[in-house]
Design an enzyme around this catalytic site. Structure first.
Site, PDB file in Angstrom:
ATOM      1  N   CYS A 130      -9.978   6.745 -28.287  1.00 34.17           N
ATOM      2  CA  CYS A 130      -8.750   7.450 -28.845  1.00 34.17           C
ATOM      3  C   CYS A 130      -8.467   6.434 -30.033  1.00 34.17           C
ATOM      4  O   CYS A 130      -7.844   5.570 -29.905  1.00 34.17           O
ATOM      5  CB  CYS A 130      -7.637   7.640 -28.229  1.00 34.17           C
ATOM      6  SG  CYS A 130      -6.354   8.370 -29.157  1.00 34.17           S
ATOM      7  N   CYS A 133      -4.901   6.408 -31.251  1.00 36.75           N
ATOM      8  CA  CYS A 133      -4.042   5.584 -30.413  1.00 36.75           C
ATOM      9  C   CYS A 133      -4.130   4.225 -30.464  1.00 36.75           C
ATOM     10  O   CYS A 133      -3.196   3.501 -30.238  1.00 36.75           O
ATOM     11  CB  CYS A 133      -4.301   6.074 -28.844  1.00 36.75           C
ATOM     12  SG  CYS A 133      -4.665   7.949 -28.422  1.00 36.75           S
ATOM     13  N   ASP A 134      -5.406   3.647 -30.627  1.00 42.87           N
ATOM     14  CA  ASP A 134      -5.620   2.436 -30.281  1.00 42.87           C
ATOM     15  C   ASP A 134      -6.247   1.564 -31.531  1.00 42.87           C
ATOM     16  O   ASP A 134      -6.165   0.498 -31.551  1.00 42.87           O
ATOM     17  CB  ASP A 134      -6.721   2.098 -29.304  1.00 42.87           C
ATOM     18  CG  ASP A 134      -6.205   2.583 -28.160  1.00 42.87           C
ATOM     19  OD1 ASP A 134      -4.979   2.589 -27.394  1.00 42.87           O
ATOM     20  OD2 ASP A 134      -7.129   3.153 -26.939  1.00 42.87           O
TER      21      ASP A 134
END
Ligand code: NAP
Length: 293
Positions: A130, A133-134
């Site tokens: 992701c 997200c990261d």
């Protein structure tokens, strides 16, 4: 007992709930994570009519609000199995059992694993599925994105604003991604294409430091973002619903599966185009069909 139980609160399940509630049915939508499904991970959706560009969280947040306002209940429990009886269908969660007259499966798909050495070991320590997200953790670092579809290309676009250098690694020369996004990526100065390469190993000490390819070449990287597609998320489905060879549920034009009173919609069905708009369209049909006697 409810009229309809929906498995999954992504765009398909939420839209199915919307149509079923508008038809006057009582609806419970089950979601093990936060509502919104995989769409939440998309940072720039430019092919959902009505929005020039919107992020997945904002779009699905509106869908959740709309279906809740209509009186659908979102239940935050993971379904582990299904019990099909003559007059009802029950879903079993860790602590409870809920029954309804009809079931709509909208459980979507989960990320496909690369299955190379080091992938599992370094997940959360440089291996990610992701980018939105990261990506933040790799500001000014060097990262690899693996895949040749829309997700991989969108991830590269997103990461190009954060990371110093991005390698797009793909196993062949042609891409599945749309031309519009390929052209955007080709213009980026901090992106290099690594084509016709398969990944043999992701390695490092405590965190990712290097990716080695089958050809014997390799790259020093701080992170590997894996975006190689999805597989159907049906671990809970212990009833005999007809599926395609690749494991997706086969439905008719009303989104009815091979099992009476069981419908399916969204990324879990055996349809080619897997977009938010098509998930919503299938959800609308499933919700409408399941609302009929
Ligand atoms: P995808 O389109 O299925 O692409 C997966 C990519 O990963 C392909 O390039 C494939 O290579 C590669 N791949 C598969 N297995 C591999 C393996 N074991 N090792 C190395 N590479 C592998 O998946 P996606 O990009 O996640 O997209 C899924 C669906 O969502 C698509 O329909 C896509 O259009 C849609 N989507 C749309 C948007 C948007 O419109 N905004 C954004 C994201 C996703 P090959 O090509 O060689 O098979």
């Amino acid at each position: 007992m409810d009229d309809i139980i929906i498995v999954g609160a992504g765009p398909a399940g939420l839209t199915a709930g919307l149509f079923a509630r508008r038809a006057g049915c009582s609806v419970k939508i089950f979601e093990r994570l936060a509502p919104g499904g995989q769409a939440v991970l998309s940072h720039d959706i430019a092919n959902y009519p009505g929005f020039l560009s919107i992020d997945g969280f904002s779009l699905t947040e509106k869908m959740v609000e709309q279906v809740k306002n209509l009186g659908a209940e979102i239940v935050n429990e993971e379904i582990v199995s299904i019990k099909k009886e003559k007059e009802k269908i029950c879903v079993v969660t860790k602590d409870n059992e809920y029954c309804a007259k009809k079931l709509i499966i909208a459980s979507g798909a989960k990320e496909r694993l690369l299955n190379c050495t080091g992938e599992k070991e370094f997940t959360g320590r440089g291996v990610s599925y992701c980018a939105s997200c990261d990506g933040f953790f790799f500001k000014d670092k060097t990262v690899a994105v693996i895949g040749g579809g829309n997700t991989a290309f969108e991830d590269v676009l997103y990461l190009s604003k954060i990371a110093k250098k991005i390698y797009l690694v793909h196993r062949r020369e042609g891409f599945r991604a749309d031309n519009i996004v390929i052209e955007k990526v080709k213009k980026l100065k901090n992106v290099t294409f690594v084509l016709n390469e398969c990944t043999k190993e992701i390695k490092g000490k405590d965190k990712v430091e290097r990716i080695d390819f089958c050809s014997g070449l390799g790259l020093d990287v701080d992170a590997v973002f894996i975006a190689i597609g999805r597989i159907p998320d049906l671990d809970f489905l212990n009833i005999d619903v007809k599926k395609s060879q690749s494991g997706y549920i086969i439905v008719d034009k009303d989104m009815q599966t091979s099992v009476e009173n069981v419908y399916a919609c969204g990324d879990i069905t055996d349809h080619r185009l897997k977009q938010i708009i098509t998930a919503c369209a299938e959800g609308a049909i499933a919700g409408d069909s399941a609302s009929k006697d």
